[in-house]
Write an enzyme that holds these catalytic residues in place. Structure first.
Site, mmCIF file in Angstrom:
data_model
loop_
_atom_site.group_PDB
_atom_site.id
_atom_site.type_symbol
_atom_site.label_atom_id
_atom_site.label_comp_id
_atom_site.label_asym_id
_atom_site.label_seq_id
_atom_site.Cartn_x
_atom_site.Cartn_y
_atom_site.Cartn_z
ATOM 1 N N LYS A 102 53.066 34.203 20.672
ATOM 2 C CA LYS A 102 53.079 32.799 20.258
ATOM 3 C C LYS A 102 51.649 32.240 20.244
ATOM 4 O O LYS A 102 50.757 32.834 20.851
ATOM 5 C CB LYS A 102 53.949 31.990 21.212
ATOM 6 C CG LYS A 102 53.477 32.057 22.664
ATOM 7 C CD LYS A 102 54.556 31.566 23.621
ATOM 8 C CE LYS A 102 53.996 31.473 25.026
ATOM 9 N NZ LYS A 102 55.044 31.478 26.031
ATOM 10 N N ARG A 142 63.202 22.941 31.162
ATOM 11 C CA ARG A 142 62.537 22.777 29.878
ATOM 12 C C ARG A 142 63.605 22.923 28.809
ATOM 13 O O ARG A 142 64.100 21.944 28.296
ATOM 14 C CB ARG A 142 61.445 23.850 29.762
ATOM 15 C CG ARG A 142 60.513 23.670 28.625
ATOM 16 C CD ARG A 142 59.276 24.550 28.727
ATOM 17 N NE ARG A 142 59.565 25.998 28.595
ATOM 18 C CZ ARG A 142 58.622 26.938 28.538
ATOM 19 N NH1 ARG A 142 57.345 26.599 28.631
ATOM 20 N NH2 ARG A 142 58.942 28.202 28.408
ATOM 21 N N TYR A 171 22.783 14.381 23.199
ATOM 22 C CA TYR A 171 23.302 13.019 23.110
ATOM 23 C C TYR A 171 23.283 12.313 24.462
ATOM 24 O O TYR A 171 23.607 12.927 25.481
ATOM 25 C CB TYR A 171 24.758 13.045 22.639
ATOM 26 C CG TYR A 171 24.938 13.306 21.165
ATOM 27 C CD1 TYR A 171 24.448 12.407 20.215
ATOM 28 C CD2 TYR A 171 25.614 14.438 20.735
ATOM 29 C CE1 TYR A 171 24.632 12.648 18.866
ATOM 30 C CE2 TYR A 171 25.811 14.678 19.386
ATOM 31 C CZ TYR A 171 25.314 13.779 18.457
ATOM 32 O OH TYR A 171 25.499 14.002 17.129
ATOM 33 N N MET A 191 29.487 18.542 18.813
ATOM 34 C CA MET A 191 30.655 19.002 18.068
ATOM 35 C C MET A 191 30.509 20.474 17.677
ATOM 36 O O MET A 191 31.435 21.267 17.825
ATOM 37 C CB MET A 191 30.852 18.142 16.811
ATOM 38 C CG MET A 191 32.155 18.448 16.078
ATOM 39 S SD MET A 191 32.323 17.554 14.538
ATOM 40 C CE MET A 191 32.586 15.893 15.112
HETATM 41 C C1 LIG Z 1 55.028 32.225 27.083
HETATM 42 C C2 LIG Z 1 56.250 32.758 27.639
HETATM 43 C C3 LIG Z 1 56.239 33.984 28.338
HETATM 44 C C4 LIG Z 1 54.995 34.715 28.683
HETATM 45 O O1 LIG Z 1 54.365 34.097 29.763
HETATM 46 P P1 LIG Z 1 53.027 34.681 30.411
HETATM 47 O O2 LIG Z 1 52.838 33.920 31.649
HETATM 48 O O3 LIG Z 1 51.959 34.465 29.437
HETATM 49 O O4 LIG Z 1 53.286 36.120 30.638
HETATM 50 C C5 LIG Z 1 57.458 34.514 28.733
HETATM 51 N N1 LIG Z 1 58.608 33.863 28.492
HETATM 52 C C6 LIG Z 1 58.659 32.670 27.854
HETATM 53 C C7 LIG Z 1 59.955 32.009 27.635
HETATM 54 C C8 LIG Z 1 57.466 32.078 27.428
HETATM 55 O O5 LIG Z 1 57.505 30.889 26.819
#
Ligand SMILES: *Cc1c(COP(=O)(O)O)cnc(C)c1O
Length: 808
Positions: A477, A575, A703, A752
């Site tokens: 992701k 969540r 800056y 920037m």
């Molecule tokens: C991102 C995620 C993981 C991986 O987590 P890490 O701590 O990066 O290993 C596993 N399961 C779910 C549902 C996630 O959202």
């Protein structure tokens, strides 16, 4: 190469199973993915810590490979091929190489040292190939496996060998010595690299010197301590000790060489200290081999920077380039083609190839072989450049030929390269770097380099914590945690990962469009994307009754059956997910429909990284098992169960169930020091120095005049800023970058697109490389200072920063 099997079998003292019909070996392989595996291949099934090539034998047989060196015959394959059974396939590979080496009798130079082995080898190859037919180790093939593979490159027509040897453990060098059997030794720079496997520097040095056991002469930088340890005649060089065999004096770009009472001068193309040492080693070797001073002065100025590793770079029009534009010999063509096969991110493959040199083969035999290897690799478009290669290959299918690079460039049209992987492989004299410049995407000075070997290492580390049958889902992701989605997905697919996880449907669609075919789970499937997901074979996480009903509706419209879905249970993260009260309703819907099928049931731990919350984690696990049992009991299918993320694997391997979901750890970042020690750094954010200036007391930097100069100092400006993802809080002397392995503190506010650092005590120049993060500072250090977590640092790196992927 060719050799006959009966010899090998007797040398290995092996048992055999099969018919062994008078077979001649033309090629030795350890890589199951190589397209060069064929009927003439002898395949050694090596076992690594985390992988075992015996698993691929079945596939290899179906591709025509008939001869295998194995530790055991995989089930069901007894009658299917010929097997040579040994107790250790790696040792067998080494013994076979040793035997093969013994068939040849010409001088071989053996090179070892901590740094510079590959550069010295490549330069000597360039400098000596007009006078000798040289065989050398390809790239940096210098290990316990690389050296044997290099040796199989020798053939009857070679008359000089140059092989490098590298070690990481005690006892390894004597094995390499017996395989290479060098008659001339070269010790390059001896530093502290890779000292871990040894108790002391001296022990390490003695081990290295054992490469020279049977060498008459060893070429090295004058150093009494080392010379005293040598059993051989030292042939030394020095910039400071006039009693050395060859004495050098540097004067600008001129190097004065004093040898045997004669003096001559050469122009050197590099001025830095390390390059000068490597050049000195090369000149000394040439003098030892009695190459004339005239040839030396002609050839040294033509030395070139050596790209030690193959890299996949972004090209124009969504192409991927593999730039190997400084050598062209038969052995390295085969390696580059294997790399092309592993890296091809597009189905379409193109190679641009120059005349081939230094094969040691008669020219018609050589081009017959080159033609065959190109055809075997199913290259879609073969562009050959050079009069010789054109005359031999122009009539093959898919070949376009040009007599010179200039001819090619005249006809060059950017539009004719689109969505393909292009291997550019040419001898130096063909100046293929000009082609690379045209095909490469416009260079950005700031790049994020991703080490695919380190990524593989990290994956294997987590695998070692798991039972062999536990499946792995890797979370890619957020663009692979900022590292690049589909390039990493591609590698993971090769590494036979079971599942990929993305956050949104769009990310999954991108992966499918890039040709990823393994299952993909989408964690936040938005309802409006359900039909797209079905069209692209993406599997939703289902976390509510509403969502499930909606998905089932779309599934019905799309006419699918048993569509895989993943049920998410909320066990305390709060969540997404089902809680206990909704389970009954969930089960009722699932029982009713055959449109969807529960592929897996999972939950997510909130505190797997912090063992002080062990009780909470145990409670989450308990809630999870209760919920999953309740669901499974009511299903016909047998879903995959999973709950662990990276730190879960590290801290709670006993909860690995059927699958784990690996994320941050793959990218080289663990959640504890202990874990981090086992991981290798994957991402290095690099830039360069744009400008250097002196600033005087009373002046200020940046800056808001946030940094006030008190003493005269030297500062450097680096073209990276908060728009690239470097947090402003990292400025004002909180953060630092590394320049030539030294810390340079960030002065004043980060802008920037730029930042300024203190280089008063650092020896550096404009254009030098700057490490923003990587080995130092690490993302973990940065996150600590910035009071955040490494995840945020990694995923904040802007998409405008070019990603470069490499493998050694
Ligand atoms: C991102 C995620 C993981 C991986 O987590 P890490 O701590 O990066 O290993 C596993 N399961 C779910 C549902 C996630 O959202």
């Amino acid at each position: 190469m060719t050799f006959s099997l009966p010899h090998i079998i007797s040398i290995l003292d092996a048992k055999t199973v099969g018919t062994f019909n008078n077979f001649t070996i033309e090629n030795v392989s350890i890589d199951s993915r190589s397209l060069q595996n064929s009927t003439g291949t002898l395949f050694f099934a090596l076992k690594g810590l985390n992988h075992d090539a015996h698993e691929y034998i079945k596939t290899l047989i179906s591709k025509g490979v008939q001869y295998f060196v194995v530790e055991f015959i995989p089930e069901g394959l007894e009658q299917k091929a010929n097997f040579i059974i040994v107790s250790d396939t790696k040792i067998a590979l080494q013994q076979t190489a040793k035997y093969y080496r013994s068939l040849f009798n010409f001088p071989i130079i053996g090179i070892t040292g901590s740094n510079g082995k590959t550069i010295v080898k490549e330069w000597l190859n360039f400098l000596l190939s007009p006078d000798f037919s040289v065989v050398r180790s390809p790239k940096s093939y210098n290990s316990q496996v690389g050296v044997p593979l290099s040796i199989f490159g020798i053939n009857e027509n070679h008359n000089l060998g140059i092989f490098e040897a590298g070690i990481s453990l005690k006892g390894e060098m004597s094995i390499l010595e017996e395989i290479i059997e060098p008659s001339i030794g070269i010790l390059t720079h001896f530093g502290t690299a890779h000292a871990e496997g040894f108790t002391s520097e001296k022990e390490k040095l003695e081990e290295k010197l054992s490469l020279f056991k049977n060498c008459k002469t060893v070429i090295l930088e004058a150093n009494k301590e080392i010379e005293n340890l040598l059993q051989n005649n030292p042939f030394t060089w020095s910039f400071s000790d006039q009693s050395a065999s060859v004495y050098f004096e540097k004067n600008g770009s001129q190097l004065k060489v004093i040898f045997n009472n004669t003096t001559f001068e050469v122009t050197v193309p590099f001025q830095d200290e390390i390059s000068l040492k490597n050049i000195a080693t090369c000149i000394t070797t040439l003098l030892f081999l009695k190459v004339s001073t005239q040839k030396i002065t002609e050839r040294i100025p033509k030395l070139f920077p050596v790209e030690i590793r193959l890299e996949a770079k972004k090209g124009i029009n969504n192409c991927v380039l593999i730039d190997d534009s400084y050598s062209s010999d038969y052995q390295s063509i085969k390696i580059a083609l294997d790399f092309l096969e592993q890296q091809k991110l597009h189905k379409k493959k193109t190679i641009i190839l120059s005349d081939v040199f230094q094969s040691g083969l008669p020219i018609d035999v050589l081009y017959e072989k080159v033609g065959r290897v190109l055809q075997n690799n199913n290259i879609d478009r073969i562009i050959v450049i050079g009069e010789t290669i054109s005359s031999y290959l122009k009539d093959l299918p898919n070949v376009i030929s040009f007599n010179s690079t200039i001819d090619f460039l005249k006809q060059f049209n950017t539009q004719s390269f689109q969505n393909e992987t292009i291997l550019i492989k040419g001898a130096r004299s063909f100046n293929f770097d000009e082609i690379v410049v045209l095909l490469e995407e416009k260079k950005h000075e700031t790049v994020l380099e991703i080490d695919l070997d380190a990524l593989t290492h990290n994956l294997n580390f987590y695998k070692s914590k798991l039972n062999p049958e536990t499946k792995i889902m890797v979370m890619v992701k957020a663009f692979g945690y900022g590292n690049g989605g589909f390039e990493i997905a591609k590698l993971l697919e090769h590494l036979k990962i079971n599942y990929l996880g993305v956050a949104f449907a769009d990310e999954g669609v991108e992966l499918r469009k890039a040709g990823i075919s393994i299952p993909i789970m989408v964690m936040n499937p938005e309802m409006h994307s359900f039909s797209t997901m079905i069209a692209y074979d993406l599997e939703p996480e289902i976390y509510s009754i509403n969502e499930l009903n909606e998905f089932v509706k779309i599934a019905q419209q799309k006419n699918v059956a048993s569509y895989p879905i993943h049920i998410k249970i909320d066990t305390g993260m709060h969540r997404l997910g089902f809680e206990k009260p909704q389970l009954e309703q969930l089960i009722a819907i699932l029982k009713e429909t055959n449109l969807v099928e529960v592929k897996s049931i999972f939950s997510h731990l909130a505190t797997s990284d912090d063992t002080s919350f062990r009780a909470f984690t145990l409670e989450q696990y308990k809630r999870y098992t209760e919920a999953s049992e309740q669901i499974v009991k009511n299903l016909k299918s047998k879903p995959i169960l999973h709950i662990l993320n990276t730190s879960g694997i590290f801290n709670y391997p006993e909860f690995q169930l059927n699958m784990v979901r690996l994320g941050i750890g793959l990218y080289g970042v663990g959640n504890s020091d202990e874990e981090n020690q086992k991981l290798q750094n994957v991402s290095t954010l690099k830039s360069i120095i744009s400008q250097i200036r002196e600033v005087l007391p009373e002046e200020s930097v940046g800056y808001g005049r946030k940094f006030r100069v008190t003493n005269r100092m030297k500062i450097a400006t680096i073209p990276i800023g908060y728009a690239d993802g470097i947090r402003r809080a990292w400025g004002n002397e909180k953060g630092f970058v590394s320049i030539n392995d030294q810390k340079a503190t960030i002065l004043g506010n980060i802008c920037m697109d730029m930042l300024m650092v203190d280089i008063t005590n650092i020896d550096c120049q404009e254009g030098d490389e700057v490490i923003i993060f990587g080995k130092s500072p690490t993302v973990v250090e940065m996150a600590k200072t910035l009071d955040t977590i490494p995840y945020e640092i990694l995923t904040s790196i802007s998409q405008r920063v070019k990603r470069i992927f490499f493998k050694n």
